[in-house]
Design an enzyme around this catalytic site. Structure first.
Site, PDB file in Angstrom:
ATOM      1  N   ARG A 112      -9.896  18.237   9.917  1.00 25.00           N
ATOM      2  CA  ARG A 112      -8.954  18.380  11.026  1.00 25.00           C
ATOM      3  C   ARG A 112      -9.099  19.736  11.701  1.00 25.00           C
ATOM      4  NH1 ARG A 112      -5.020  14.400  10.622  1.00 25.00           N
ATOM      5  NH2 ARG A 112      -4.889  13.348   8.595  1.00 25.00           N
TER       6      ARG A 112
ATOM      7  N   LYS B 278     -13.225   2.483   0.541  1.00 24.66           N
ATOM      8  CA  LYS B 278     -12.948   2.379   1.977  1.00 24.66           C
ATOM      9  C   LYS B 278     -14.231   2.699   2.750  1.00 24.66           C
ATOM     10  CE  LYS B 278      -8.998   4.123   3.373  1.00 24.66           C
ATOM     11  NZ  LYS B 278      -7.907   5.120   3.528  1.00 24.66           N
TER      12      LYS B 278
ATOM     13  N   THR C 113      -6.876  -1.769   9.697  1.00 22.99           N
ATOM     14  CA  THR C 113      -6.724  -0.821  10.813  1.00 22.99           C
ATOM     15  C   THR C 113      -6.447  -1.512  12.148  1.00 22.99           C
ATOM     16  OG1 THR C 113      -8.377   0.591   9.713  1.00 22.99           O
ATOM     17  CG2 THR C 113      -7.587   1.286  11.869  1.00 22.99           C
TER      18      THR C 113
ATOM     19  N   ARG D  87       0.845  -1.199   0.000  1.00 24.48           N
ATOM     20  CA  ARG D  87       0.000   0.000   0.000  1.00 24.48           C
ATOM     21  C   ARG D  87       0.877   1.245   0.000  1.00 24.48           C
ATOM     22  NH1 ARG D  87      -2.103   2.479   5.026  1.00 24.48           N
ATOM     23  NH2 ARG D  87      -3.714   4.038   4.513  1.00 24.48           N
TER      24      ARG D  87
END
Length: 480
Positions: A77, A223, A281, A36
């Site tokens: 963020r 995803k 994850t 990845r």
């Protein structure tokens, strides 16, 4: 032959730890099937160097290793604090303000990178910062400012992510950076491209269209990390070539208590819809610092294998961890151990009224039925596009499926499919039939031995993608 290769595939994220001399080769030899490239970290030159290294090392090792490019997506963020971080106390007020300077944060307020957030929230919404470690309850919204009360406090540092419990944020899945990275992915000819934070099939179709415009046709991985994606899972699976259960942001949005059930439901639905799935994850997170996994991590990986995942993924463990090779070796052992206990597949059996849409799907699934009810040693699919091997991988079997293809791109693409092992098929010799060339390749690779029975699927017109229409049972001849 009984020493079958591992069926579950391993995806390893590249980073500074894998850049060290010799590490990449050790990872591939330890069993990594897909690497990845995380576009969230590093620049274009970093990515180019890593892709070039993977192609060179994989060729030297004689392995087909797929490359998965992963778009950053709209990570929402906070901005930065004057002192780098602050301590937040439960019950105290705290504001998120889109009008603040990006370095003006303090213990009372901080800026936002996503200026639309105040329009996405209402009073009583719960915002989760830093992967849920900080919990804020919205008590008011005024213009670009969100007033909150701290429900769970602690140390909060610069640039941490923001999620809304229950989802519903309006940020589009593709940012300006993602558009640049799609062009880079096309240049690098990645085998798969992961789309972060898609909500529905339109988001996947948009990314596919942009990639095609850039001149490349990689497999698209959706995803699953938004609440909306869970709701729209059927249409996302239909639009994608694979899905990834991205448990970090997904767990924050839906809540930890719901995560295990949602993961199992996604894996079950993927089996029903013939969709490839990656589980990701924090699977071996402790091995960022420690040389062995915890028992909880061992069970996490094993349960994903038992539930039917095509692949399990390493993130920080391989990218920045102290033991990138050991973690791959440990994951390999865990997958192999779990596979010995997989007695039946969770795929919902076809109902009598259901029909196949394609000849290659019908042949592939017929071959797997025969393989599970007849004493053969291997299954071989001669394939141009990889579709026959993909259909075969949807039905569980203890037998390995060997995808024999003249296309290096197809060989790398099928490297992600559970139970499928790619072999490059050389041009047949003068007057040699394609099935004989395939049997010769299987024998030379050590996949089969003289006297073994092999189920082989192929098309009667060579070079036509999706043209598989024939199944044969062949015996491996004695060497001459």
């Amino acid at each position: 032959m009984e020493n079958h290769p591992r069926q579950t595939k391993i995806v390893a994220t590249l980073g500074p730890a894998t850049d060290r001399p010799g590490v990449l080769e050790q990872l591939i030899r330890a069993g990594v099937n897909v690497v990845r490239i995380n576009f969230s970290h590093g620049d274009a030159e970093d990515h180019r160097a890593r892709v070039e290294a993977v192609r060179e090392v994989a060729a030297r090792c004689g392995e087909q290793v797929a490359i998965l490019g992963d778009l950053q997506g709209p990570k929402i963020r906070i901005d930065r604090f004057r002192g780098g971080s602050v301590e937040l106390s439960p019950g105290a007020p705290f504001a998120l303000d889109g009008s603040l300077d990006q370095d003006a944060g303090n213990a009372r307020e901080v800026g936002l990178t996503y200026k639309e957030l105040p329009r996405d929230v209402v009073v009583d919404d719960v915002l989760l910062l830093d992967d849920g470690r900080i919990v804020l309850k919205v008590v008011g919204v005024c213009g670009e400012r969100i007033e909150t009360e701290i429900q769970a406090g602690g140390r909060l540092s610069n640039n941490k992510g923001v999620n809304r419990r229950g989802g519903g944020l309006s940020a589009p899945p593709l940012t300006a950076k993602d558009l640049r990275d799609i062009l880079l992915a096309a240049e690098l000819k990645v085998d798969y491209l992961a789309v972060s934070f898609p909500k529905n099939e339109d988001d996947i179709n948009e990314a596919r269209g942009l990639l095609l415009e850039a001149g490349h046709d990689a497999g698209l991985v959706a995803k699953i990390e938004r609440t909306e994606a869970v709701t729209n899972i059927n249409e996302i699976m239909w639009a994608s070539d694979a899905v990834m259960v991205a448990r970090g942001d997904l767990g924050v949005e839906i809540g930890d208590a719901a995560l295990a059930g949602v993961q199992k439901n996604i894996l079950r639905r993927a089996a029903e819809l013939d969709c490839v799935v990656i589980t990701a994850t924090q699977m071996m997170e402790s091995m960022v610092e420690n040389p062995i996994p915890t028992r909880a991590e061992l069970l996490d990986v094993a349960n994903a294998v038992l539930d039917g995942t095509d692949a399990v993924m390493l993130s920080a463990e391989s990218a920045v961890g102290r033991y990138p090779v050991k973690v791959v070796e440990a994951m390999d052992r865990i997958c192999r151990g779990a596979e010995t206990h997989r007695m039946e597949h969770p795929m919902v059996m076809l109902e009598p009224e259901q029909h196949f849409e394609r000849a290659d799907e019908a042949i592939a699934k017929a071959a797997m039925f025969v393989a599970n009810h007849f004493k053969v040693q291997a299954i071989a699919a001669l394939t141009e596009s990889g579709s026959t091997a993909m259909w075969m991988s949807r039905i569980r079997s203890r037998l390995p499926v060997y995808a024999l293809t003249p296309s290096a791109a197809t060989a790398r693409r099928v490297a992600l499919y559970r139970g499928v092992h790619p072999l490059l098929l050389p041009e047949p010799g003068p007057g040699e039939a394609s099935d004989r060339a395939a049997m010769r390749t299987l024998s030379q690779s050590g996949a089969v031995a003289a006297g073994d029975l092999v189920i082989m699927t192929l098309g009667d017109r060579a070079g036509m993608p999706g043209g598989t229409n024939t199944m044969r049972i062949l015996r491996v001849a004695e060497p001459t």
